[in-house]
Design a protein around this motif. Structure first.
Motif, PDB file in Angstrom:
ATOM      1  N   GLU A 136       0.797  -1.230   0.000  1.00 26.95           N
ATOM      2  CA  GLU A 136       0.000   0.000   0.000  1.00 26.95           C
ATOM      3  C   GLU A 136       0.829   1.281   0.000  1.00 26.95           C
ATOM      4  O   GLU A 136       0.383   2.311  -0.502  1.00 26.95           O
ATOM      5  CB  GLU A 136      -0.942   0.006   1.209  1.00 26.95           C
ATOM      6  N   LYS A 137       2.001   1.263   0.622  1.00 31.48           N
ATOM      7  CA  LYS A 137       2.848   2.447   0.747  1.00 31.48           C
ATOM      8  C   LYS A 137       2.047   3.662   1.233  1.00 31.48           C
ATOM      9  O   LYS A 137       1.930   4.682   0.543  1.00 31.48           O
ATOM     10  CB  LYS A 137       3.517   2.775  -0.597  1.00 31.48           C
ATOM     11  N   PRO A 138       1.479   3.589   2.442  1.00 33.14           N
ATOM     12  CA  PRO A 138       0.630   4.683   2.942  1.00 33.14           C
ATOM     13  C   PRO A 138       1.451   5.913   3.333  1.00 33.14           C
ATOM     14  O   PRO A 138       2.675   5.853   3.487  1.00 33.14           O
ATOM     15  CB  PRO A 138      -0.044   4.058   4.162  1.00 33.14           C
ATOM     16  N   ASP A 139       0.732   7.021   3.534  1.00 32.24           N
ATOM     17  CA  ASP A 139       1.360   8.253   4.020  1.00 32.24           C
ATOM     18  C   ASP A 139       1.264   8.360   5.540  1.00 32.24           C
ATOM     19  O   ASP A 139       1.977   9.163   6.149  1.00 32.24           O
ATOM     20  CB  ASP A 139       0.673   9.472   3.392  1.00 32.24           C
ATOM     21  N   ALA A 140       0.355   7.590   6.135  1.00 34.43           N
ATOM     22  CA  ALA A 140       0.181   7.644   7.590  1.00 34.43           C
ATOM     23  C   ALA A 140      -0.334   6.299   8.097  1.00 34.43           C
ATOM     24  O   ALA A 140      -1.001   5.558   7.372  1.00 34.43           O
ATOM     25  CB  ALA A 140      -0.797   8.761   7.972  1.00 34.43           C
ATOM     26  N   ILE A 141      -0.019   5.993   9.364  1.00 33.53           N
ATOM     27  CA  ILE A 141      -0.411   4.744  10.015  1.00 33.53           C
ATOM     28  C   ILE A 141      -1.037   5.090  11.361  1.00 33.53           C
ATOM     29  O   ILE A 141      -0.497   5.916  12.104  1.00 33.53           O
ATOM     30  CB  ILE A 141       0.801   3.823  10.242  1.00 33.53           C
ATOM     31  N   VAL A 142      -2.155   4.431  11.686  1.00 33.95           N
ATOM     32  CA  VAL A 142      -2.807   4.670  12.973  1.00 33.95           C
ATOM     33  C   VAL A 142      -3.119   3.332  13.641  1.00 33.95           C
ATOM     34  O   VAL A 142      -3.738   2.459  13.041  1.00 33.95           O
ATOM     35  CB  VAL A 142      -4.122   5.475  12.822  1.00 33.95           C
ATOM     36  N   PHE A 143      -2.675   3.182  14.884  1.00 32.75           N
ATOM     37  CA  PHE A 143      -3.003   2.025  15.726  1.00 32.75           C
ATOM     38  C   PHE A 143      -3.753   2.521  16.958  1.00 32.75           C
ATOM     39  O   PHE A 143      -3.664   3.697  17.327  1.00 32.75           O
ATOM     40  CB  PHE A 143      -1.730   1.320  16.235  1.00 32.75           C
ATOM     41  N   GLY A 144      -4.448   1.623  17.623  1.00 27.92           N
ATOM     42  CA  GLY A 144      -4.987   1.929  18.932  1.00 27.92           C
ATOM     43  C   GLY A 144      -3.879   1.792  19.963  1.00 27.92           C
ATOM     44  O   GLY A 144      -2.983   0.950  19.826  1.00 27.92           O
ATOM     45  N   HIS A 145      -3.921   2.615  21.012  1.00 29.09           N
ATOM     46  CA  HIS A 145      -2.910   2.520  22.080  1.00 29.09           C
ATOM     47  C   HIS A 145      -3.400   1.498  23.105  1.00 29.09           C
ATOM     48  O   HIS A 145      -3.693   1.806  24.261  1.00 29.09           O
ATOM     49  CB  HIS A 145      -2.689   3.888  22.728  1.00 29.09           C
ATOM     50  N   THR A 146      -3.506   0.276  22.632  1.00 30.70           N
ATOM     51  CA  THR A 146      -3.965  -0.851  23.445  1.00 30.70           C
ATOM     52  C   THR A 146      -2.767  -1.726  23.786  1.00 30.70           C
ATOM     53  O   THR A 146      -1.633  -1.418  23.392  1.00 30.70           O
ATOM     54  CB  THR A 146      -4.989  -1.668  22.653  1.00 30.70           C
ATOM     55  N   ALA A 147      -3.016  -2.836  24.480  1.00 28.18           N
ATOM     56  CA  ALA A 147      -1.914  -3.755  24.773  1.00 28.18           C
ATOM     57  C   ALA A 147      -1.249  -4.200  23.478  1.00 28.18           C
ATOM     58  O   ALA A 147      -0.013  -4.263  23.377  1.00 28.18           O
ATOM     59  CB  ALA A 147      -2.435  -4.953  25.556  1.00 28.18           C
ATOM     60  N   LEU A 148      -2.060  -4.505  22.463  1.00 24.04           N
ATOM     61  CA  LEU A 148      -1.525  -4.915  21.164  1.00 24.04           C
ATOM     62  C   LEU A 148      -0.778  -3.758  20.504  1.00 24.04           C
ATOM     63  O   LEU A 148       0.364  -3.912  20.050  1.00 24.04           O
ATOM     64  CB  LEU A 148      -2.669  -5.402  20.267  1.00 24.04           C
ATOM     65  N   GLY A 149      -1.411  -2.596  20.453  1.00 20.46           N
ATOM     66  CA  GLY A 149      -0.797  -1.453  19.788  1.00 20.46           C
ATOM     67  C   GLY A 149       0.472  -0.979  20.454  1.00 20.46           C
ATOM     68  O   GLY A 149       1.450  -0.608  19.786  1.00 20.46           O
ATOM     69  N   LYS A 150       0.493  -1.010  21.790  1.00 24.79           N
ATOM     70  CA  LYS A 150       1.684  -0.569  22.523  1.00 24.79           C
ATOM     71  C   LYS A 150       2.861  -1.508  22.282  1.00 24.79           C
ATOM     72  O   LYS A 150       4.016  -1.083  22.343  1.00 24.79           O
ATOM     73  CB  LYS A 150       1.373  -0.471  24.018  1.00 24.79           C
ATOM     74  N   ASP A 151       2.574  -2.782  22.033  1.00 21.76           N
ATOM     75  CA  ASP A 151       3.648  -3.746  21.788  1.00 21.76           C
ATOM     76  C   ASP A 151       4.124  -3.699  20.339  1.00 21.76           C
ATOM     77  O   ASP A 151       5.331  -3.729  20.063  1.00 21.76           O
ATOM     78  CB  ASP A 151       3.165  -5.156  22.122  1.00 21.76           C
ATOM     79  N   LEU A 152       3.167  -3.617  19.411  1.00 14.97           N
ATOM     80  CA  LEU A 152       3.513  -3.719  17.996  1.00 14.97           C
ATOM     81  C   LEU A 152       4.038  -2.415  17.395  1.00 14.97           C
ATOM     82  O   LEU A 152       4.961  -2.442  16.569  1.00 14.97           O
ATOM     83  CB  LEU A 152       2.290  -4.195  17.205  1.00 14.97           C
ATOM     84  N   SER A 153       3.472  -1.279  17.775  1.00 10.53           N
ATOM     85  CA  SER A 153       3.812  -0.011  17.117  1.00 10.53           C
ATOM     86  C   SER A 153       5.296   0.352  17.200  1.00 10.53           C
ATOM     87  O   SER A 153       5.879   0.758  16.177  1.00 10.53           O
ATOM     88  CB  SER A 153       2.943   1.132  17.652  1.00 10.53           C
ATOM     89  N   PRO A 154       5.969   0.229  18.345  1.00 12.76           N
ATOM     90  CA  PRO A 154       7.401   0.575  18.338  1.00 12.76           C
ATOM     91  C   PRO A 154       8.243  -0.359  17.488  1.00 12.76           C
ATOM     92  O   PRO A 154       9.255   0.053  16.910  1.00 12.76           O
ATOM     93  CB  PRO A 154       7.797   0.491  19.822  1.00 12.76           C
ATOM     94  N   LYS A 155       7.826  -1.617  17.374  1.00 19.75           N
ATOM     95  CA  LYS A 155       8.560  -2.571  16.539  1.00 19.75           C
ATOM     96  C   LYS A 155       8.431  -2.178  15.063  1.00 19.75           C
ATOM     97  O   LYS A 155       9.399  -2.236  14.299  1.00 19.75           O
ATOM     98  CB  LYS A 155       8.038  -3.991  16.773  1.00 19.75           C
TER      99      LYS A 155
END
Length: 324
Positions: free
Chosen positions: A87-106
């Motif tokens: 997709e090559k997006p311009d922006a990414i949005v996750f929820g700041h949940t247990a899943l999001g807090k673990d995956l987003s920094p990676k």
């Protein structure tokens, strides 16, 4: 400038979590009229795609694989990177949940980009968007602006209002095949300590107990009140340490962070670690026998009294309202 924004939805027990719709609303704010692409990972999530579209996504991409039945950073990371490359997006949005807090920094590390985490509000739109996030355990807030490059941020649940559901909206729900390999860990079974009731992190009403509850049995009236209000039960670390309840209910700096519309603190003194997890609640009601209790400093309404007298009175009054 319009942006293509990808939003990671989260499913639990065959249904989308409310934070999935909140992230879509946040994505709309920064997209500048661009395309919102929902992402769903799991072993059976294809049927949930239409729901994301009704809440504002323009199209949805699903990745289904047996190794995605339960979240692992390896599995979800591989699925996300495969879709990202497509997709090559311009922006990414996750929820700041247990899943999001673990995956987003990676993911941010893999992409070598910055991450704006735990966003509670967005000022402005499009390229002018400014992200507000708490710092110092909620004692202060900072405003962050993305100057250039790929925008990546996570949204704290219960802070950004979802868009109104539109049953007439339609969009494409497509599937992408990803070979999930070389997993360093595989979850074979999940044993849940609590599977009933409202999700604490997304509850609109939270009734929390502290050491003043005195025992595990003392949580019974709190549970009854929470059920009447359609909310969830939480606890301070002191109550958890005293074995009055399970640590899955802990709210605070080392527990869950909640921002409900109504937070009722019963028998909680108000240690700074606890208040870091609930001080941003919209309305706080504190019940404590000690008029000098720290919790009253952040409470909108304070009741000086015995919670075992006050809570039953509240239950009776709510029952009267419900029957009228």
């Amino acid at each position: 400038m319009s942006k293509k924004v990808v939003v990671l939805g989260e499913a639990r027990e065959g249904a989308l979590r409310n934070v999935s719709f909140e992230t879509i609303a946040a994505a709309k704010t920064v997209a500048g009229g661009g395309e919102i692409v929902g992402l769903l990972f799991g072993d059976a999530v294809q049927s949930l795609g239409e729901e994301m579209i009704k809440y504002g996504a323009d199209r949805v991409i699903t990745v289904e694989h047996p190794h995605l039945k339960h979240y692992t950073s390896d599995g979800f990371g591989q699925a996300f990177m495969a879709v990202y490359e497509q997709e090559k997006p311009d922006a990414i949005v996750f929820g700041h949940t247990a899943l999001g807090k673990d995956l987003s920094p990676k993911i941010a590390s893999k992409l070598a980009i910055g991450l704006i985490s735990d966003v509670t509000a967005i000022e402005g739109e499009g390229d002018d968007a400014v992200f507000i996030r708490p710092i110092y355990s909620g004692k202060a807030f900072e405003k962050v602006k993305n100057k250039d490059g790929l925008l990546f941020f996570t949204v704290r649940p219960n802070n950004i209002e979802p868009l109104e559901k539109d049953e007439s909206r339609s969009g494409d729900v497509s599937s992408v095949s990803v070979d999930i390999t070389n997993l360093r860990s595989v979850i074979s079974e999940v044993v849940r300590k609590s599977t009933e009731g409202v999700d604490l992190s997304e509850a609109k009403v939270v009734v929390a107990g502290g050491r003043g509850v005195k025992s595990a049995e003392g949580f019974a009236p709190l549970e009854e009140l929470a059920k009447l209000l359609g909310g969830a039960v939480g606890a301070s670390r002191g109550a958890c340490d005293a074995d009055y309840c399970d640590y899955s209910l802990q709210i605070g700096q080392t527990g869950k962070v909640v921002t409900p519309d109504l937070y009722i603190a019963a028998g909680i003194s108000g240690a700074i670690q606890h208040m870091a997890g609930m001080s941003n609640s919209k309305v706080i009601v504190a019940i404590n026998k000690d008029p000098e209790a720290n919790i009253f400093k952040v409470a909108d309404y304070g009741i000086v009294g015995d919670l075992f007298e006050v809570i039953p009175m509240m239950i009776e009054e709510i029952k009267k309202i419900k029957t009228n």
